[in-house]
Write a protein that holds these residues in place. Sequence first.
Motif, PDB file in Angstrom:
ATOM      1  N   GLY A 121      -2.232   2.561   0.530  1.00 25.67           N
ATOM      2  CA  GLY A 121      -0.982   3.073  -0.020  1.00 25.67           C
ATOM      3  C   GLY A 121      -0.476   2.248  -1.178  1.00 25.67           C
ATOM      4  O   GLY A 121      -0.009   2.790  -2.199  1.00 25.67           O
ATOM      5  N   LEU A 122      -0.553   0.936  -1.050  1.00 25.22           N
ATOM      6  CA  LEU A 122      -0.149   0.054  -2.147  1.00 25.22           C
ATOM      7  C   LEU A 122      -1.008   0.300  -3.383  1.00 25.22           C
ATOM      8  O   LEU A 122      -0.502   0.376  -4.507  1.00 25.22           O
ATOM      9  N   ALA A 123      -2.327   0.418  -3.168  1.00 19.01           N
ATOM     10  CA  ALA A 123      -3.240   0.647  -4.300  1.00 19.01           C
ATOM     11  C   ALA A 123      -2.924   1.957  -4.998  1.00 19.01           C
ATOM     12  O   ALA A 123      -2.909   2.039  -6.239  1.00 19.01           O
ATOM     13  N   SER A 124      -2.666   2.996  -4.213  1.00 22.14           N
ATOM     14  CA  SER A 124      -2.350   4.301  -4.786  1.00 22.14           C
ATOM     15  C   SER A 124      -1.072   4.246  -5.615  1.00 22.14           C
ATOM     16  O   SER A 124      -0.998   4.831  -6.715  1.00 22.14           O
ATOM     17  N   ALA A 125      -0.069   3.536  -5.117  1.00 19.48           N
ATOM     18  CA  ALA A 125       1.201   3.425  -5.846  1.00 19.48           C
ATOM     19  C   ALA A 125       1.021   2.655  -7.141  1.00 19.48           C
ATOM     20  O   ALA A 125       1.568   3.033  -8.197  1.00 19.48           O
TER      21      ALA A 125
ATOM     22  N   ASP B 173     -16.564  -0.376  11.838  1.00 20.99           N
ATOM     23  CA  ASP B 173     -15.896   0.601  10.976  1.00 20.99           C
ATOM     24  C   ASP B 173     -14.528   0.110  10.524  1.00 20.99           C
ATOM     25  O   ASP B 173     -14.134   0.289   9.363  1.00 20.99           O
ATOM     26  N   VAL B 174     -13.787  -0.516  11.433  1.00 26.05           N
ATOM     27  CA  VAL B 174     -12.478  -1.059  11.077  1.00 26.05           C
ATOM     28  C   VAL B 174     -12.621  -2.179  10.057  1.00 26.05           C
ATOM     29  O   VAL B 174     -11.876  -2.239   9.067  1.00 26.05           O
ATOM     30  N   SER B 175     -13.591  -3.060  10.271  1.00 32.84           N
ATOM     31  CA  SER B 175     -13.782  -4.173   9.339  1.00 32.84           C
ATOM     32  C   SER B 175     -14.195  -3.674   7.964  1.00 32.84           C
ATOM     33  O   SER B 175     -13.725  -4.184   6.940  1.00 32.84           O
ATOM     34  N   ALA B 176     -15.072  -2.668   7.926  1.00 36.02           N
ATOM     35  CA  ALA B 176     -15.484  -2.108   6.637  1.00 36.02           C
ATOM     36  C   ALA B 176     -14.293  -1.516   5.904  1.00 36.02           C
ATOM     37  O   ALA B 176     -14.146  -1.669   4.678  1.00 36.02           O
ATOM     38  N   ALA B 177     -13.404  -0.852   6.644  1.00 33.15           N
ATOM     39  CA  ALA B 177     -12.210  -0.266   6.029  1.00 33.15           C
ATOM     40  C   ALA B 177     -11.286  -1.347   5.488  1.00 33.15           C
ATOM     41  O   ALA B 177     -10.768  -1.229   4.374  1.00 33.15           O
ATOM     42  N   LYS B 178     -11.098  -2.400   6.261  1.00 37.34           N
ATOM     43  CA  LYS B 178     -10.206  -3.488   5.818  1.00 37.34           C
ATOM     44  C   LYS B 178     -10.736  -4.144   4.546  1.00 37.34           C
ATOM     45  O   LYS B 178      -9.960  -4.439   3.613  1.00 37.34           O
ATOM     46  N   VAL B 179     -12.037  -4.371   4.467  1.00 41.70           N
ATOM     47  CA  VAL B 179     -12.622  -4.983   3.278  1.00 41.70           C
ATOM     48  C   VAL B 179     -12.464  -4.064   2.069  1.00 41.70           C
ATOM     49  O   VAL B 179     -12.030  -4.493   0.987  1.00 41.70           O
ATOM     50  N   ALA B 180     -12.809  -2.788   2.231  1.00 43.84           N
ATOM     51  CA  ALA B 180     -12.754  -1.851   1.109  1.00 43.84           C
ATOM     52  C   ALA B 180     -11.328  -1.644   0.618  1.00 43.84           C
ATOM     53  O   ALA B 180     -11.080  -1.569  -0.592  1.00 43.84           O
ATOM     54  N   CYS B 181     -10.391  -1.559   1.539  1.00 36.26           N
ATOM     55  CA  CYS B 181      -8.996  -1.349   1.143  1.00 36.26           C
ATOM     56  C   CYS B 181      -8.412  -2.580   0.461  1.00 36.26           C
ATOM     57  O   CYS B 181      -7.635  -2.467  -0.496  1.00 36.26           O
ATOM     58  N   GLY B 182      -8.784  -3.759   0.960  1.00 37.71           N
ATOM     59  CA  GLY B 182      -8.336  -4.986   0.306  1.00 37.71           C
ATOM     60  C   GLY B 182      -8.857  -5.081  -1.112  1.00 37.71           C
ATOM     61  O   GLY B 182      -8.129  -5.466  -2.035  1.00 37.71           O
ATOM     62  N   ARG B 183     -10.127  -4.723  -1.283  1.00 43.00           N
ATOM     63  CA  ARG B 183     -10.719  -4.765  -2.627  1.00 43.00           C
ATOM     64  C   ARG B 183     -10.049  -3.737  -3.545  1.00 43.00           C
ATOM     65  O   ARG B 183      -9.746  -4.039  -4.707  1.00 43.00           O
ATOM     66  N   ALA B 184      -9.802  -2.532  -3.042  1.00 42.76           N
ATOM     67  CA  ALA B 184      -9.169  -1.499  -3.866  1.00 42.76           C
ATOM     68  C   ALA B 184      -7.764  -1.920  -4.283  1.00 42.76           C
ATOM     69  O   ALA B 184      -7.359  -1.724  -5.438  1.00 42.76           O
ATOM     70  N   ALA B 185      -7.010  -2.497  -3.350  1.00 47.51           N
ATOM     71  CA  ALA B 185      -5.651  -2.928  -3.675  1.00 47.51           C
ATOM     72  C   ALA B 185      -5.659  -4.087  -4.660  1.00 47.51           C
ATOM     73  O   ALA B 185      -4.821  -4.147  -5.572  1.00 47.51           O
ATOM     74  N   ASP B 186      -6.587  -5.011  -4.490  1.00 49.39           N
ATOM     75  CA  ASP B 186      -6.685  -6.128  -5.428  1.00 49.39           C
ATOM     76  C   ASP B 186      -7.038  -5.638  -6.828  1.00 49.39           C
ATOM     77  O   ASP B 186      -6.454  -6.081  -7.821  1.00 49.39           O
ATOM     78  N   LEU B 187      -7.984  -4.697  -6.906  1.00 49.93           N
ATOM     79  CA  LEU B 187      -8.365  -4.134  -8.211  1.00 49.93           C
ATOM     80  C   LEU B 187      -7.200  -3.376  -8.829  1.00 49.93           C
ATOM     81  O   LEU B 187      -6.940  -3.487 -10.040  1.00 49.93           O
ATOM     82  N   ALA B 188      -6.468  -2.623  -8.004  1.00 49.59           N
ATOM     83  CA  ALA B 188      -5.307  -1.884  -8.514  1.00 49.59           C
ATOM     84  C   ALA B 188      -4.243  -2.839  -9.035  1.00 49.59           C
ATOM     85  O   ALA B 188      -3.622  -2.582 -10.077  1.00 49.59           O
ATOM     86  N   ALA B 189      -4.026  -3.944  -8.318  1.00 53.49           N
ATOM     87  CA  ALA B 189      -3.013  -4.912  -8.741  1.00 53.49           C
ATOM     88  C   ALA B 189      -3.374  -5.528 -10.083  1.00 53.49           C
ATOM     89  O   ALA B 189      -2.543  -5.623 -10.996  1.00 53.49           O
ATOM     90  N   ARG B 190      -4.625  -5.966 -10.223  1.00 53.30           N
ATOM     91  CA  ARG B 190      -5.042  -6.602 -11.472  1.00 53.30           C
ATOM     92  C   ARG B 190      -5.041  -5.618 -12.633  1.00 53.30           C
ATOM     93  O   ARG B 190      -4.628  -5.958 -13.755  1.00 53.30           O
TER      94      ARG B 190
END
Length: 322
Positions: free
Chosen positions: A194-198, A258-275
């Motif tokens: 959600g943060l990444a999308s915003a 599956d949960v760990s894969a989601a956490k990693v991918a979402c963290g990366r997406a949010a970090d990329l969105a922030a930068r």
Amino acid sequence: MRFLLDTEHLDLAGSIDAMLARADMPAVVRAWNDGDHDPGRAVWRGLADTGVTALLASEEAGGVGAGAVEMVVAAEQLGRHCVPGPVAETVAVVPVVLSAAGRADLAEPLFAGDLATIAVPDEVPYAADAMTADLVLLLQDSVLHVAEPDVTHASVDRSRHISTVVARESVATDIDTQRALEIGALATAAQLVGLASAMLSTASDHARNRTQFGRPIGSFQAVKHHLADVAIAVEMARPLVHGAALAIDSGAATTGRDVSAAKVACGRAADLAARTALQTLGAIGYTAEHDLSLYLTKTRALQSAWGTAARHRRTVLSAITA
């Protein structure tokens, strides 16, 4: 495995989105940062009225008895609007452990808008926002305790503090600690999406409206490519969240991976969105006065919440090499 959301899920997301949009969340977050929790508490009462805090609580505990899919739909919207307070804990982890404990008496206030938090040593040694939570729990060695804050530390996110907690009263035993950890990580992953999308929306709007050399900066190829990279990262991460939620709901053997894969991918997406948002907005994006700053700091704080990227990568690696 079906990843598309049903109409009911889209309606849930839409109703939460509309409610939070009316609340002027940037002003609510800034008030929270300054110690005025009343506007934020009003938001949480509104969320409780829509059933968000009761989604994962069993019907026996007075909750909705919904599944993890419904929870991540809600948590993504809370991330998208940068809702302050212990989101993963109040919406996901605490309702699950209290339902497992059969403690409807402790769960019921959450359904009216109270906030809850929890620490789960050694994986989650600090409870988020324990100083503002109405209920503080400690889950250790499968024993659930009512607890109270001990030492509190500030976070890079001014709306978030973390505390060590001290157990005061044992309220249940034989609680599934692994399930609590998985639910917490998944709820945090959904927030990060959600943060990444915003942040992608903020950067895209700026790119359409900001002009240089007589043209919107969004027409420049370099800017378009950076924004496209973020969009791809977000759209690749979101199905992993939904897939992990389905795994939890079905009790799949692959749930941890599956949960760990989601956490990693979402963290990366949010970090990329922030930068990328910071680069697109330029100097204004660095200022505390711009709403982007609220998203940047929350993204940074949630990167390590409910398990660091390194920890979750180890889980994925262990699962695929076993």
